[in-house]
Design an enzyme around this catalytic site. Structure first.
Site, short mmCIF file in Angstrom:
data_model
loop_
_atom_site.label_atom_id
_atom_site.label_comp_id
_atom_site.label_asym_id
_atom_site.label_seq_id
_atom_site.Cartn_x
_atom_site.Cartn_y
_atom_site.Cartn_z
N ASP A 33 -7.87 -5.69 0.00
CA ASP A 33 -8.34 -6.55 -1.09
C ASP A 33 -7.91 -8.00 -0.95
O ASP A 33 -8.37 -8.84 -1.71
CB ASP A 33 -7.82 -6.01 -2.43
CG ASP A 33 -8.44 -4.67 -2.77
OD1 ASP A 33 -9.64 -4.52 -2.53
OD2 ASP A 33 -7.72 -3.78 -3.25
N HIS A 75 0.85 -1.19 0.00
CA HIS A 75 0.00 0.00 0.00
C HIS A 75 0.88 1.23 0.00
O HIS A 75 1.92 1.24 0.64
CB HIS A 75 -0.92 0.01 1.22
CG HIS A 75 -2.09 0.91 1.04
ND1 HIS A 75 -2.02 2.27 1.28
CD2 HIS A 75 -3.35 0.66 0.60
CE1 HIS A 75 -3.19 2.80 1.00
NE2 HIS A 75 -4.02 1.86 0.58
N1 CMC Z 1 4.14 -7.50 -4.93
C1 CMC Z 1 5.48 -7.49 -5.17
N2 CMC Z 1 6.25 -6.40 -5.05
C2 CMC Z 1 5.65 -5.25 -4.70
C3 CMC Z 1 4.26 -5.18 -4.45
C4 CMC Z 1 3.51 -6.36 -4.57
N3 CMC Z 1 2.19 -6.37 -4.34
N4 CMC Z 1 3.92 -3.91 -4.13
C5 CMC Z 1 5.06 -3.21 -4.18
N5 CMC Z 1 6.11 -4.02 -4.53
C6 CMC Z 1 7.52 -3.66 -4.64
C7 CMC Z 1 7.80 -2.90 -5.91
O1 CMC Z 1 8.15 -3.78 -6.96
C8 CMC Z 1 8.94 -2.00 -5.48
O2 CMC Z 1 10.11 -2.80 -5.40
P1 CMC Z 1 11.55 -2.17 -5.78
O3 CMC Z 1 11.78 -1.09 -4.75
O4 CMC Z 1 12.50 -3.31 -5.71
O5 CMC Z 1 11.42 -1.60 -7.17
C9 CMC Z 1 8.58 -1.63 -4.03
O6 CMC Z 1 7.79 -2.73 -3.57
C10 CMC Z 1 7.77 -0.33 -3.92
O7 CMC Z 1 6.64 -0.45 -4.77
P2 CMC Z 1 5.90 0.76 -5.48
O8 CMC Z 1 5.22 0.27 -6.71
O9 CMC Z 1 6.88 1.90 -5.63
O10 CMC Z 1 4.86 1.18 -4.37
P3 CMC Z 1 3.63 2.13 -4.61
O11 CMC Z 1 3.42 2.83 -3.33
O12 CMC Z 1 3.82 2.97 -5.82
O13 CMC Z 1 2.43 1.11 -4.93
C11 CMC Z 1 0.62 -0.37 -4.67
C12 CMC Z 1 1.45 0.75 -4.03
C13 CMC Z 1 -0.59 -0.66 -3.81
C14 CMC Z 1 0.12 0.09 -6.06
C15 CMC Z 1 1.52 -1.62 -4.81
O14 CMC Z 1 1.93 -2.08 -3.54
C16 CMC Z 1 0.84 -2.75 -5.59
O15 CMC Z 1 0.92 -2.78 -6.81
N6 CMC Z 1 0.16 -3.71 -4.88
C17 CMC Z 1 -0.58 -4.75 -5.56
C18 CMC Z 1 -1.91 -4.21 -6.04
C19 CMC Z 1 -2.89 -4.00 -4.89
O16 CMC Z 1 -3.07 -4.88 -4.06
N7 CMC Z 1 -3.56 -2.84 -4.90
C20 CMC Z 1 -4.60 -2.54 -3.90
C21 CMC Z 1 -4.20 -1.42 -2.98
S1 CMC Z 1 -5.29 -1.31 -1.55
C22 CMC Z 1 -6.83 -0.90 -2.19
C23 CMC Z 1 -6.86 0.47 -2.77
O17 CMC Z 1 -6.81 1.43 -2.00
O18 CMC Z 1 -6.95 0.57 -3.98
#
Ligand code: CMC
Length: 428
Positions: A362, A305
């Site tokens: 989720d 998140h």
């Molecule tokens: N699985 C594997 N790696 C992950 C995941 C994941 N679910 N989420 C983040 N990472 C890794 C990402 O690859 C990155 O790694 P590195 O630093 O080596 O490049 C690091 O963690 C930081 O990730 P980010 O993409 O910069 O983080 P963000 O804050 O931009 O994204 C997020 C947040 C929720 C989009 C992301 O965690 C994600 O894609 N999660 C899976 C989708 C999901 O479950 N979304 C629902 C969110 S809760 C409901 C809502 O409010 O919508």
């Protein structure tokens, strides 16, 4: 903190005031930055940018705190229900008896769609995703109520109730249409969530058996999704509202933003992921190895998140509810076992621990929805129904803010500098 920030740029020092929120969050006010220095801030993904001041929802991601209008999410989940919480979010206070009665009556009075909208449903192909239908139909609904555009402020309580009530009717009708089933009209005697289940699952001449434990479980899902401060879809709603677009147009844009798998679409993606792991006979370990392999773009859906870096308080409540619903229904679900296993492994794995990735709302909600019988492609629609009061509250906040300006970010241009037009004959 009452301090000021100082920024040094090309030998000049600019003093920037700070803004302190009621929970002591500090923001550096850069309103005059460009005017005074010619420079702008650059923050892709807005991880460090406060787009507004808001009195609706408070999150402390480090401590796993979520509060609507000051009330803790766990207390609301235990003692309140979706409709009372929706009132709280939109109007700022818990309703008294009379206010709740009036709000419920407005919802009931506005639950029917204009009969003309039936024809719009007919025009969608059977393959249409219900989120596409939902977004289009919410926007279409505004055309049946022109005073949404012209009297948006004085008629706000009616528009808000109409939107909240009709989103549920549109959602159920889109499900019936996708299944090739006749639509079931809402029943005034039923409360919000029960009425939705009735429209989803009853048949002409044969009412769906409304089980209190399933009504409560879905109502809780709606309540837990009801707001979440400046997430992608809510920011979209505020952005559209800032141009003075009407409530329905703004909410319709919110539905589109919610649809993506990194946001609301994650609940569908989680179930698809669990099904895939199950079908491949994996216990989750092969899948997790692929997630950690940075040459693939696989993610553990339902994990991570932007704001929560410790735990998502909604996930704890939903996990408990998931166990409860399955035991009340005397059901087991192999996908729940896989989810628990994935969580167990991930919470001990350095990849997830070092990146502070925990289950989000989720991760378990889809298993409850599956137990209720809600089809997979309707999962994100459930999120949209739940999020509607949050979008409405944020829309209202924008509309009532005397200092609200149209949202219009800037950019750092990285394209070509000035060049001359090349005639077609001269291009290689
Ligand atoms: N699985 C594997 N790696 C992950 C995941 C994941 N679910 N989420 C983040 N990472 C890794 C990402 O690859 C990155 O790694 P590195 O630093 O080596 O490049 C690091 O963690 C930081 O990730 P980010 O993409 O910069 O983080 P963000 O804050 O931009 O994204 C997020 C947040 C929720 C989009 C992301 O965690 C994600 O894609 N999660 C899976 C989708 C999901 O479950 N979304 C629902 C969110 S809760 C409901 C809502 O409010 O919508």
């Amino acid at each position: 903190m009452t301090g000021k920030a100082e920024l040094k740029l090309d030998g000049k020092t600019l003093t920037l005031p700070t803004v302190v929120g009621s929970e002591n969050e500090v923001g550096i006010d850069v309103t005059n930055l460009r005017k005074e220095t010619g420079a702008i801030t650059l923050d892709p993904g807005y991880g460090n940018t406060g787009s507004c001041e808001s009195a609706i929802t408070f999150i402390d991601g480090e401590k796993g705190i979520l509060r609507y209008r000051g009330y803790d999410i766990a207390e609301l989940a235990e003692k309140s229900n979706f409709i009372e919480t929706a009132y709280l979010l939109i109007y700022g206070e818990l309703p008294d008896h009379v206010q709740l009665e009036e709000f419920s009556s407005l919802l009931t009075e506005n639950q029917m769609l204009h009969e003309g909208m039936r024809f719009h449903f007919e025009s969608f192909p059977p393959t249409a995703h219900p989120m596409a239908i939902l977004s289009a139909m919410i926007n279409a609904a505004s055309s049946y109520h022109p005073n949404i555009i012209h009297k948006r402020e004085e008629r706000f309580p009616y528009h808000a109730a109409r939107l909240m009530s009709q989103v549920r009717t549109i959602a159920a009708f889109s499900h019936r249409k996708a299944q090739g089933l006749p639509v079931i009209y809402p029943k005034s005697s039923l409360k919000y969530t029960a009425n939705f289940l009735h429209m989803m699952f009853s048949h002409p001449g044969e009412d769906y058996e409304l089980k209190p434990e399933l009504i409560r479980a879905l109502d809780l899902i709606f309540l837990l999704h009801a707001d979440h401060e400046q997430n992608c879809s809510t920011s979209t709603v505020r952005m559209v509202a800032s141009s003075r677009a009407n409530l329905f147009a703004s909410a319709s844009a919110g539905v589109c933003a919610l649809w993506g798998p990194l946001h609301g679409g994650a609940n569908q993606a989680v179930l698809e992921m669990l099904e895939q792991i199950h079908d491949e006979g994996d216990d989750g370990s092969k899948f997790l190895a692929a997630v950690k392999d940075k040459t693939t773009d696989r993610r553990l859906m339902g994990f991570g998140h932007r704001v929560y870096k410790n735990f998502d308080p909604r996930a704890l409540i939903i996990k408990e509810q998931c166990d409860k619903v399955l035991s009340q229904l005397h059901k087991s679900d192999p996908l729940l076992d896989i989810a628990k296993k994935l969580e167990q492994i991930a919470l001990k794995d350095d990849y997830f621990v070092s990146r502070k990735l925990y289950p989000n709302v989720d991760f378990y909600s889809g298993i409850i929805m599956r137990a209720i019988g809600i089809p997979l492609d309707m999962f994100t629609v459930m999120f949209a129904i739940g999020r509607m009061p949050g979008w409405i509250a944020n829309y209202k906040e924008v509309m009532e803010d005397p200092n609200s300006r149209i949202s219009r970010p800037r950019q750092i241009y990285t394209g070509s500098t000035l060049r001359n037009y090349t005639p077609m004959e001269a291009r290689g």
